[in-house]
Structures are given as C-alpha cells and as structure tokens.
Design a protein around this motif. Structure first.
Motif, PDB file in Angstrom:
ATOM      1  N   ALA A 367       0.844  -1.192   0.000  1.00 42.50           N
ATOM      2  CA  ALA A 367       0.000   0.000   0.000  1.00 42.50           C
ATOM      3  C   ALA A 367       0.879   1.241   0.000  1.00 42.50           C
ATOM      4  CB  ALA A 367      -0.909  -0.006   1.226  1.00 42.50           C
ATOM      5  N   GLN A 368       0.538   2.203  -0.859  1.00 42.97           N
ATOM      6  CA  GLN A 368       1.389   3.373  -1.017  1.00 42.97           C
ATOM      7  C   GLN A 368       1.299   4.340   0.161  1.00 42.97           C
ATOM      8  OE1 GLN A 368       3.617   3.508  -3.628  1.00 42.97           O
ATOM      9  NE2 GLN A 368       2.820   1.410  -3.823  1.00 42.97           N
ATOM     10  N   THR A 369       0.168   4.380   0.834  1.00 45.56           N
ATOM     11  CA  THR A 369       0.010   5.245   2.001  1.00 45.56           C
ATOM     12  C   THR A 369      -0.654   4.462   3.126  1.00 45.56           C
ATOM     13  OG1 THR A 369      -2.188   6.063   1.419  1.00 45.56           O
ATOM     14  CG2 THR A 369      -0.293   7.242   0.469  1.00 45.56           C
ATOM     15  N   MET A 370      -0.461   4.947   4.335  1.00 49.15           N
ATOM     16  CA  MET A 370      -1.072   4.294   5.489  1.00 49.15           C
ATOM     17  C   MET A 370      -2.588   4.430   5.478  1.00 49.15           C
ATOM     18  SD  MET A 370       1.159   2.723   7.345  1.00 49.15           S
ATOM     19  CE  MET A 370       1.906   2.221   5.798  1.00 49.15           C
ATOM     20  N   GLU A 371      -3.114   5.435   4.737  1.00 48.81           N
ATOM     21  CA  GLU A 371      -4.554   5.632   4.676  1.00 48.81           C
ATOM     22  C   GLU A 371      -5.262   4.420   4.086  1.00 48.81           C
ATOM     23  OE1 GLU A 371      -6.264   8.065   6.036  1.00 48.81           O
ATOM     24  OE2 GLU A 371      -4.370   8.854   6.804  1.00 48.81           O
ATOM     25  N   HIS A 372      -4.564   3.692   3.200  1.00 48.76           N
ATOM     26  CA  HIS A 372      -5.170   2.512   2.591  1.00 48.76           C
ATOM     27  C   HIS A 372      -5.454   1.418   3.621  1.00 48.76           C
ATOM     28  CE1 HIS A 372      -3.136   3.785  -1.459  1.00 48.76           C
ATOM     29  NE2 HIS A 372      -4.217   4.487  -1.185  1.00 48.76           N
ATOM     30  N   TRP A 373      -4.742   1.464   4.741  1.00 50.55           N
ATOM     31  CA  TRP A 373      -4.908   0.435   5.769  1.00 50.55           C
ATOM     32  C   TRP A 373      -5.962   0.803   6.814  1.00 50.55           C
ATOM     33  CZ3 TRP A 373      -3.013  -4.329   5.469  1.00 50.55           C
ATOM     34  CH2 TRP A 373      -1.871  -4.567   4.688  1.00 50.55           C
ATOM     35  N   LYS A 374      -6.336   2.074   6.881  1.00 51.83           N
ATOM     36  CA  LYS A 374      -7.194   2.536   7.967  1.00 51.83           C
ATOM     37  C   LYS A 374      -8.550   1.840   7.996  1.00 51.83           C
ATOM     38  CE  LYS A 374      -4.362   5.478   9.802  1.00 51.83           C
ATOM     39  NZ  LYS A 374      -3.793   5.184  11.142  1.00 51.83           N
ATOM     40  N   GLU A 375      -9.081   1.495   6.829  1.00 54.17           N
ATOM     41  CA  GLU A 375     -10.384   0.840   6.782  1.00 54.17           C
ATOM     42  C   GLU A 375     -10.347  -0.536   7.432  1.00 54.17           C
ATOM     43  OE1 GLU A 375     -13.555  -0.820   3.450  1.00 54.17           O
ATOM     44  OE2 GLU A 375     -11.958   0.564   2.862  1.00 54.17           O
ATOM     45  N   PHE A 376      -9.194  -1.199   7.344  1.00 53.01           N
ATOM     46  CA  PHE A 376      -9.075  -2.570   7.847  1.00 53.01           C
ATOM     47  C   PHE A 376      -8.531  -2.622   9.275  1.00 53.01           C
ATOM     48  CE2 PHE A 376      -8.683  -2.514   3.256  1.00 53.01           C
ATOM     49  CZ  PHE A 376      -9.582  -3.491   2.854  1.00 53.01           C
ATOM     50  N   TYR A 377      -7.583  -1.728   9.596  1.00 50.73           N
ATOM     51  CA  TYR A 377      -6.985  -1.701  10.935  1.00 50.73           C
ATOM     52  C   TYR A 377      -6.922  -0.249  11.405  1.00 50.73           C
ATOM     53  CZ  TYR A 377      -5.540  -6.347   9.418  1.00 50.73           C
ATOM     54  OH  TYR A 377      -5.534  -7.640   8.938  1.00 50.73           O
ATOM     55  N   PRO A 378      -8.079   0.318  11.751  1.00 55.46           N
ATOM     56  CA  PRO A 378      -8.142   1.759  12.059  1.00 55.46           C
ATOM     57  C   PRO A 378      -7.321   2.172  13.277  1.00 55.46           C
ATOM     58  CG  PRO A 378     -10.200   0.662  12.647  1.00 55.46           C
ATOM     59  CD  PRO A 378      -9.396  -0.335  11.870  1.00 55.46           C
ATOM     60  N   GLU A 379      -7.071   1.249  14.203  1.00 56.20           N
ATOM     61  CA  GLU A 379      -6.357   1.618  15.428  1.00 56.20           C
ATOM     62  C   GLU A 379      -4.892   1.212  15.401  1.00 56.20           C
ATOM     63  OE1 GLU A 379      -8.509  -0.107  18.633  1.00 56.20           O
ATOM     64  OE2 GLU A 379     -10.273   1.151  18.364  1.00 56.20           O
ATOM     65  N   ALA A 380      -4.449   0.716  14.254  1.00 56.05           N
ATOM     66  CA  ALA A 380      -3.058   0.263  14.168  1.00 56.05           C
ATOM     67  C   ALA A 380      -2.104   1.457  14.214  1.00 56.05           C
ATOM     68  CB  ALA A 380      -2.842  -0.533  12.888  1.00 56.05           C
ATOM     69  N   GLY A 381      -0.989   1.267  14.863  1.00 60.19           N
ATOM     70  CA  GLY A 381       0.028   2.309  14.939  1.00 60.19           C
ATOM     71  C   GLY A 381       1.233   1.813  15.700  1.00 60.19           C
ATOM     72  N   ASP A 382       2.397   2.396  15.428  1.00 60.57           N
ATOM     73  CA  ASP A 382       3.611   2.032  16.151  1.00 60.57           C
ATOM     74  C   ASP A 382       3.424   2.420  17.607  1.00 60.57           C
ATOM     75  OD1 ASP A 382       6.113   1.231  16.814  1.00 60.57           O
ATOM     76  OD2 ASP A 382       7.189   2.569  15.452  1.00 60.57           O
ATOM     77  N   PRO A 383       3.423   1.468  18.531  1.00 59.61           N
ATOM     78  CA  PRO A 383       3.104   1.781  19.930  1.00 59.61           C
ATOM     79  C   PRO A 383       4.101   2.753  20.548  1.00 59.61           C
ATOM     80  CG  PRO A 383       4.035  -0.421  19.738  1.00 59.61           C
ATOM     81  CD  PRO A 383       3.765   0.056  18.345  1.00 59.61           C
ATOM     82  N   VAL A 384       3.553   3.632  21.371  1.00 68.51           N
ATOM     83  CA  VAL A 384       4.400   4.566  22.112  1.00 68.51           C
ATOM     84  C   VAL A 384       5.048   3.802  23.261  1.00 68.51           C
ATOM     85  CG1 VAL A 384       4.455   6.655  23.499  1.00 68.51           C
ATOM     86  CG2 VAL A 384       2.929   6.516  21.516  1.00 68.51           C
TER      87      VAL A 384
END
Length: 563
Positions: A367-384
């Motif tokens: 996926a070229q941008t992270m926005e493409h993933w938001k629909e499938f994993y909206p809360e995903a992110g590198d943990p703080v």
C-alpha cells in the motif's frame, strides 16, 4: 585460598552448640567443596574455587534471581560503538561475589584448608560462590555502584546501563555499560572516568582492563573493510578450535577413530542424511551424556556467530532425549566440518554500521500510504514506548530475511522456520527452529515464519528505543513467497485459508502500523534459506555463508585505526 578468607568470620563456639541452636538461632549449616575449572582464555587458565553447597539449604526469602546481558545486546553495542565512533573497554572484576554481603544465615565447620582454624565455626558474611543468593547480592551491589555514576538500567535489558554523553564537538549519544556477571563492557568517547571509579571500588583482575580481545568465549577484533573503514568483529575461532581439540581427546580416550574419518568436511553432514528417520541403535547412558554435551558446545558456537551449522544442530537438537548412534556420528561430522574449514572460515561477523541500500521496487505491491490500511486496521500504529529515553546518536535501519522449509521433517511433516535480522549491515539476531504445527501448504508455513519474524522485529525495535537509538522508519522484511507478500501488503487482499487467520492479521496489522513492510525477493537471494534446509546445494550454501561472514577482512592487530 587467601582471597576467599574475607568471606568468613570466626565464631568462638563449638560446632555442637551451633547445631543445637544455642548460638545464632536460625542459621543453617552448609558444606564447602572445591570446583576445578579450565577458563576459555588464550592460555586455558586452570582455576580452583572454594564454593558453598547452596543446593543443600532452604531457599532464602531474599531475591535470588540474577540476569545477564543478552547476546544480541552485545552485538548491538559493538555496532553502536562503530556507528557513533566510540571507544570500547572491557574489565573483569576479581572475585566479584566476595565484594557483596551474604543475604543468608549460613555457617560452616572449617576444613583442613583453613589451617590452624580447622574445625572452627565460621559464619559466612560475604556472597560466597555456590549460595542461592550470591548472584543477586552481587548484582545489587554493582547496580548501586553504576547508579552512583549516573547510569540507569534499560527496561529492555536490565544489564545494559545508559547515560547521556556529549563529545567535545557537541555530538550527543548514550554511553553504555554492559554487565555479564563480573564481565563489564563500557562504550564511551572517554572511558576513563567510569573505569577509574570502578577500580576505586573493586579489585579488577590483572590485565583485564583494556581493548576487548575476548568476550564470553568469542574473539573480539577490529578489522578493516574493503573500503578502508575499521569496525569491530566477533568470531568463535578460538572457542571452536579448543572444542575440536577436546572432541579429539574424547574420541581417543574412548578408543575411537579421530575426526578425520568422519567425512571430507565439505558440509556439516551429508545432504541425504535425515536425523528424524534415523533407525540406528539407541545410545546408552554414557552416549546420551556425550551427545548432549557436544550439542551444548555447538549451540554456544552458534551463539557466538557460527550460523553456518545452525540448521543441522537444530535438527539434531530435536533428539536430545533419545539420541541414536547415527545422531552422534552426525555431530562428529559437524565437528569435522568445523575442523576442516576453520582456517578459511573462522565465522567472523563484522559489526559494520553502514546502512545498506534497499531496492524500493521490491515493495511495489505494498500500500502506497497508510490511509489505505485505515479501513481494515483503524487503530493500528507504532506503539508509544513508555519510559523510552530521547533518541540520540546516529540512526539505524532494520531488515529481516524470512524463509520456511515446508513439511521438511519427514517424520511428522512439520516445517522449519529460518530468520535473519540485520541492524544496518550487522547480523544481530537469528532463528532456526521446527514449527509447532503441521501446515498443509507452503503458504501456511511461510505465514507462520513471517509472524515469528514480525514479533522478533517488534521486540528488537523496542530494545533499540529503550537504548535511546533512533530508528529510520519502517523495518523491511524480505520473503520469497509471492502469495504471502501479496496477502500481507495489499489491504484489500482476502485470506482464503482461515486457519492461518491469526498469523495473517498479526503480520498485516504490523504493516498497517508502519512497523514493517514486506517485500518479495527470489529464493536465490533469500539469505534465510541457510537456516531452513540441510539439503541446500553446497555451492549455494557457501555463497550465503561468505556473504554473511567477513572472513577475508584484515585484522588490525593492536586494535588501533590505521592511517
């Protein structure tokens, strides 16, 4: 013997009074014994220790656990030293445990080695070797010393201590101290203040302070790369040579032929040999003990970097409980391989901090941008990471190679996972192990391997953050299965094999979080192939080994940087 006397305090009472509890109630009696050892140093120094029989006493209420620095932390430290142009100094505390107080109520009756005090009651007042609490007592005392110098233990590895440092030119980084019981490794642009402070508190072993030449059995050298740079390196050359000599002596003592009769040494063992279907006679008790001993020696060689034997040793390790004669012969063939190739292949790993160039075209299907993933994993992110220090120093990049030998085990058809993880150009972590489940397709076995690699990369990123090391964005993971790469990299991709759902979502969520990105490479370029198959062609195996090891690098004899 004179050095250990400080651990005892004479009490003017009879042993009978102590045993009846009339004096010092609550104290336990303990026996002492001698332990003789051969050190893995340049001279194979013979040592004798007077130790306590701690196994005969009740477990004390005080904490008894004591950890040591992990091997991947050590490899990271040498890489960071080269990356940030830092000096590295090692030191070894003499009779370390005896510096700490004894946390247990223990007494003993002096033996003849105590001379005129033989038969006397001796209270153990220092952390004598052999007691359950001695390791923890020494670790606590050293921790207090390091804290007084301004160092803090990292949450990812409590035996790695860091403190902000600034070079004369204003470059900011973290000074580091690594602790393995009494072996200390210090990284800084100026190592003198810490070493001098430790010398003021503890007696260091003679000649132990200086540029490291050996650490945990490994040879430590500075080598010059092809482009003229000087970096640290590690090899198991002396350890392996000593192990080979010991095996030769074992064979001779047993009236058996030397290692040279166990093949031509071109590979660890024959590509046609499969340990899981070996039906030779089972070993007797003595043979089982010998087999387990030799496997343990090989495993430590792998810890020191000999990954060219890791797959064979992994397969043989699956038969530790009930080894057969054929298995022991295969172990001897591995030692023959090491013996035959040691001069040209010492297994040298160079801690080269240069960040390799990665072909971005390998990730075209991602996926070229992270926005493409938001629909499938909206809360995903590198943990703080809570408690992580501010990143300082030069940055690092992470790349991993993943492979699986589908249904490679002929006995139960389990697959074998192989993973290599590089930090910059430094091989830092490796993994070669039979999978826990039977997968019906190569797609499933590759996904299991990819899930393990994802978790290893996440753990490594956490450790680097806790060390205060800046990380350059997303970590690259290379796989040679196109279907797996597509399913992990394209957000709209649908999983057809539902039983792989956990691995599927685990990897995809990490990609959606920007932690990893998965790219396809041909199987001929996958370095992890070395860690999955014992049937790999000899020339292919040799090419992979030579690309990982830096056996031709020029060793800088005195550790100095050439003009």
């Amino acid at each position: 013997m004179s050095k250990v006397l400080i651990a005892f305090e004479k009490l003017d009472v009879s042993p009978e009074e102590m045993r009846r509890g009339q004096v010092r109630p609550g104290f336990q009696e303990i026996k002492l014994h001698w332990v003789f050892d051969v050190m893995m140093d340049d001279n194979f120094t013979r040592k004798a220790h007077l130790v306590a029989g701690g196994h005969t006493t009740e477990t004390p209420n005080a904490l008894t656990y004591s950890s040591v620095v992990s091997r991947d932390s050590i490899r990271l430290a040498f890489m960071l030293a080269a990356l940030n142009n830092l000096d590295v100094v090692s030191a070894d505390v003499g009779n370390a445990y005896l510096n700490a107080p004894c946390k247990e109520k223990i007494w003993t009756q002096a033996g003849i080695e105590f001379g005129s005090n033989a038969g006397s009651v001796l209270i153990i007042v220092r952390a004598l070797y052999g007691l359950k609490s001695s390791g923890a007592s020494w670790a606590s005392m050293l921790a207090d010393s390091l804290k007084s110098l301004g160092y803090k233990p990292t949450l990812a590895d409590r035996n790695v201590w860091i403190k902000p440092g600034v070079k004369p030119d204003g470059f900011k980084y973290y000074q580091m101290i690594l602790v393995y019981v009494d072996d200390i490794l210090h990284l800084s642009h100026d190592t003198n203040p810490v070493i001098n402070a430790l010398q003021a508190s503890y007696t260091m072993k003679e000649g132990s302070i200086g540029t490291p030449k050996r650490y945990l059995g490994a040879n430590i050298d500075r080598v010059q790369t092809d482009d003229g740079r000087v970096v640290w390196s590690m090899s198991s050359e002396d350890y392996v040579r000593a192990a080979i000599d010991n095996v030769e002596k074992m064979l001779k003592a047993d009236g058996l032929q030397p290692l040279k009769v166990y093949g031509d040494g071109k590979r660890p063992y024959s590509s046609s040999y499969r340990p899981e279907i070996d039906v030779s006679d089972e070993l007797d008790d003595a043979g089982i003990h010998r087999y387990q001993e030799l496997i343990g020696i090989l495993r430590w060689a792998i810890e020191l970097g000999r990954i060219d034997i890791i797959t064979e040793v992994s397969c043989l390790s699956q038969h530790m409980c009930q080894p057969r004669i054929g298995h022991l012969d295969a172990v001897h063939q591995i030692f023959r391989y090491l013996q035959k190739n040691l001069s040209k292949n010492p297994g040298r790993l160079a801690f080269d901090p240069v960040i390799p160039v990665i072909d971005e075209n390998l990730f075209n299907c991602s996926a070229q941008t992270m926005e493409h993933w938001k629909e499938f994993y909206p809360e995903a992110g590198d943990p703080v990471v809570v408690g992580a220090p501010e990143p300082l120093g030069n940055p690092v990049d992470i790349a991993a190679y993943v492979d699986a030998n589908h249904a490679g085990n002929l006995a139960n058809r389990r697959s074998h996972t192989g993973i290599l993880i590089f930090v910059n150009n430094v091989l830092t972590m490796w993994f070669s192990k039979r999978q826990n489940t039977v997968e019906t397709s190569s797609f499933g076995s590759e996904f299991v391997a990819l899930r393990i690699a994802t978790e290893m990369v996440e753990a490594l990123r956490y450790k680097l953050k806790m060390f205060g090391v800046p990380i350059l964005g997303t970590s690259s993971v290379f796989c040679d299965n196109k279907s797996v790469v597509t399913n992990t990299s394209v957000p709209s991709s649908v999983l057809n094999k539902r039983h792989n759902a956990i691995c599927y979502h685990r990897v995809r969520e990490a990609q959606a979080a920007g932690i990893i990105r998965v790219g396809w490479i041909p199987g001929t370029e996958n370095l992890a192939d070395l860690l999955t198959k014992t049937t790999i062609a000899g020339n292919v195996k040799n090419d992979i080994v030579q690309s990982i090891f830096c056996n031709q690098a020029c060793v800088i004899g005195d550790g100095s940087v050439p003009d």
